[in-house]
Scaffold this motif. Structure first.
Motif, short mmCIF file in Angstrom:
data_model
loop_
_atom_site.label_atom_id
_atom_site.label_comp_id
_atom_site.label_asym_id
_atom_site.label_seq_id
_atom_site.Cartn_x
_atom_site.Cartn_y
_atom_site.Cartn_z
N LYS A 53 0.73 -1.00 -0.08
CA LYS A 53 0.17 0.06 0.09
C LYS A 53 1.00 1.02 0.11
N ALA A 54 0.45 2.23 -0.57
CA ALA A 54 1.13 3.63 -0.89
C ALA A 54 1.28 4.04 0.63
N GLY A 55 2.58 4.30 0.90
CA GLY A 55 2.89 5.08 2.09
C GLY A 55 3.13 4.15 3.41
N ALA A 56 2.82 2.81 3.38
CA ALA A 56 2.54 1.96 4.70
C ALA A 56 4.13 1.66 4.97
N ASN A 57 3.87 1.22 6.07
CA ASN A 57 5.15 0.57 7.07
C ASN A 57 4.97 -0.83 7.18
N TYR A 58 5.89 -1.49 6.83
CA TYR A 58 5.68 -3.04 6.87
C TYR A 58 6.54 -3.73 8.14
N GLY A 59 7.15 -2.91 8.88
CA GLY A 59 7.65 -3.30 10.33
C GLY A 59 8.92 -3.48 10.59
N TRP A 60 9.97 -3.85 9.31
CA TRP A 60 11.07 -4.17 9.83
C TRP A 60 11.99 -3.14 10.31
N PRO A 61 12.81 -3.29 11.49
CA PRO A 61 12.98 -4.34 12.45
C PRO A 61 12.06 -4.14 13.49
N VAL A 62 11.22 -3.56 13.63
CA VAL A 62 10.43 -3.19 14.69
C VAL A 62 9.52 -4.52 14.98
N VAL A 63 9.02 -4.85 14.14
CA VAL A 63 7.97 -6.25 14.19
C VAL A 63 8.41 -7.33 13.04
N THR A 64 8.50 -8.44 13.66
CA THR A 64 8.88 -9.68 12.95
C THR A 64 8.51 -10.99 13.57
N PHE A 65 8.30 -11.85 12.74
CA PHE A 65 7.70 -13.33 13.03
C PHE A 65 9.16 -14.17 13.19
N GLY A 66 10.27 -13.29 12.77
CA GLY A 66 11.58 -14.10 12.94
C GLY A 66 12.51 -13.78 14.06
N GLN A 67 13.65 -14.37 14.36
CA GLN A 67 14.60 -13.87 15.37
C GLN A 67 16.06 -13.88 14.92
N GLU A 68 16.66 -13.17 15.84
CA GLU A 68 18.30 -13.35 15.42
C GLU A 68 18.79 -14.37 15.02
N TYR A 69 19.78 -14.66 14.14
CA TYR A 69 20.36 -15.90 13.82
C TYR A 69 21.16 -16.56 15.05
N SER A 70 21.42 -15.80 16.03
CA SER A 70 21.85 -16.31 17.14
C SER A 70 20.89 -16.88 18.08
N GLY A 71 19.50 -16.44 17.81
CA GLY A 71 18.14 -17.11 18.67
C GLY A 71 17.81 -15.79 19.40
N GLY A 72 18.26 -14.63 19.31
CA GLY A 72 17.78 -13.60 20.28
C GLY A 72 16.49 -12.94 19.84
N VAL A 73 15.76 -12.21 20.48
CA VAL A 73 14.41 -11.54 20.11
C VAL A 73 15.09 -10.24 19.19
N ILE A 74 14.13 -9.81 18.17
CA ILE A 74 14.37 -8.79 17.33
C ILE A 74 12.97 -7.92 17.55
N GLY A 75 13.12 -6.65 18.07
CA GLY A 75 12.02 -5.66 17.91
C GLY A 75 11.16 -5.86 18.89
N GLN A 76 9.84 -5.51 18.83
CA GLN A 76 8.83 -5.34 19.78
C GLN A 76 7.87 -6.58 19.77
N GLY A 77 8.08 -7.49 18.83
CA GLY A 77 7.02 -8.52 18.69
C GLY A 77 6.65 -8.79 17.18
N THR A 78 5.39 -9.15 17.23
CA THR A 78 4.85 -9.58 15.62
C THR A 78 3.78 -8.77 15.28
N HIS A 79 3.31 -7.75 15.91
CA HIS A 79 2.26 -6.85 15.47
C HIS A 79 2.44 -5.43 16.03
#
Length: 360
Positions: free
Chosen positions: A236-262
């Motif tokens: 969508k025009a002008g929309a923010n898709y979240g990375w790296p604030v929200v994600t369903f992934g995690q750091e390659y080392s296993g740590g948490v990224i951002g603030q959750g999934t939503h």
């Protein structure tokens, strides 16, 4: 959470080879990335190392001359290809590549006229700002919409993830331009101070798949998550898709990224893969060879080494099916052939051009 629940409850139903046949049209390609079918039925293939090949009707190959300087290495090189919607009349071929320059490299897009076996009248119409060190996350998919606007996907260049949330750069963005590189006056950030006007959407990680929905004309895209969290998004025009604030992934080392999934001010994906399949290439199928696949969304998988078919009900994914796992190949690019087959490129040092056809 709707996406996650769907992901957990739907089964990935495999398809049998009896539902299709596979033709090998070419092999010995070195990490092929981009593919287009010319009006005469010949094919152009971009090899990541910086070679553009014409695959002739007799099976021979011709090297196309006239490419600019390309920074090869890692995920960089010569990447996607696209034909202008009026290519038959104007001969404009578009290509994305990793461009060297002060500070490192960045995604760039150029166009040139394909005359014989040479590119002429070359014009660079987009240069990612800023250039950064490293050789990962160039994005690079190209897609023209029905109105003739060109969408360019980028990556956040891996080491610059926070830049995806900032509008003063092109990292982790989708770009929208006129066919000659001019910025459309109705782009969402044209009048915002300190924002780069070519930006269409932001908050992306590394987008290696993009396609225009055949019914709505809207851009869909998918992007790589880190350790899990690959996403399919409706752009969508002008929309923010979240990375790296929200994600369903995690750091390659296993740590948490951002603030959750939503996040209430950020777009949720319509589909997520955990663990990652490393998606690349994207195609809404509208051909006649596979009537039961009409309007399905196809996505190649690099890590997953398969072709994924998503069945859609409007903007919702209702089922995921897996094809071609018997090939055990990294599928990089998908292109619908004019005869309704599906061309596929495998991303390997001995890469192949395959064609998926209906059974005889």
């Amino acid at each position: 959470m709707r996406t996650l629940l769907l992901l957990l409850t739907l089964l990935a139903a495999p398809l049998t080879a009896a539902e299709y046949r596979i033709q090998t049209l070419a092999d010995g390609l070195q990490h092929p990335w981009g593919l287009v079918e010319l009006p005469n039925g010949e094919l152009l293939v971009a090899e990541r190392r910086g070679r553009l090949l014409r695959l002739n009707a007799d099976g021979s190959r011709t090297l196309i001359e006239g490419l600019p300087e390309i920074a090869g290495g890692g995920q960089g090189g010569l990447l996607d290809l696209a034909l202008h919607p009026d290519f038959t009349d104007n001969l404009w071929l578009y290509f994305s590549y990793s461009q060297p320059g002060p500070g490192g490299t960045g995604t760039a897009v150029a166009r040139a006229k394909l005359t014989g076996n040479r590119l002429i009248e070359q014009q660079v119409i987009f240069e990612q700002y800023p250039k950064t060190p490293g050789n990962a996350h160039f994005g690079s998919r190209l897609a023209f919409d029905p109105e003739g606007y060109l969408f360019i996907t980028t990556g956040e260049r891996y080491h610059s993830r926070d830049s995806a949330q900032q509008l003063d750069n092109h990292l982790g963005k989708i770009i929208r331009l006129h066919d000659d590189g001019r910025v459309p006056k109705d782009n969402p950030f044209v009048d915002r101070p300190y924002a780069l006007p070519a930006i269409w959407s932001y908050g992306h990680r590394n987008i290696q798949g993009a396609a225009i929905h055949p019914g709505s004309g809207v851009l869909w895209a998918h992007e790589h998550g880190p350790r899990g969290g690959d996403e399919v998004n409706i752009i969508k025009a002008g929309a923010n898709y979240g990375w790296p604030v929200v994600t369903f992934g995690q750091e390659y080392s296993g740590g948490v990224i951002g603030q959750g999934t939503h996040h209430p001010e950020m777009e949720d994906p319509v589909w997520v893969w955990v663990p990652s399949i490393a998606p690349s290439g994207m195609l809404f199928y509208t051909g006649s060879q596979f009537p039961h696949w009409q309007d399905s969304l196809f996505i190649g998988a690099l890590k997953g080494r398969m072709l994924v078919r998503l069945t859609l009900d409007g903007e919702q994914v209702t089922q995921e099916q897996h094809l071609l796992s018997e090939l055990d190949s990294r599928i990089r690019t998908l292109v619908q052939a004019r005869d309704g087959g599906i061309y596929l490129l495998t991303d390997e040092s001995n890469g192949k051009l395959l064609k998926l056809m209906a059974p005889l």
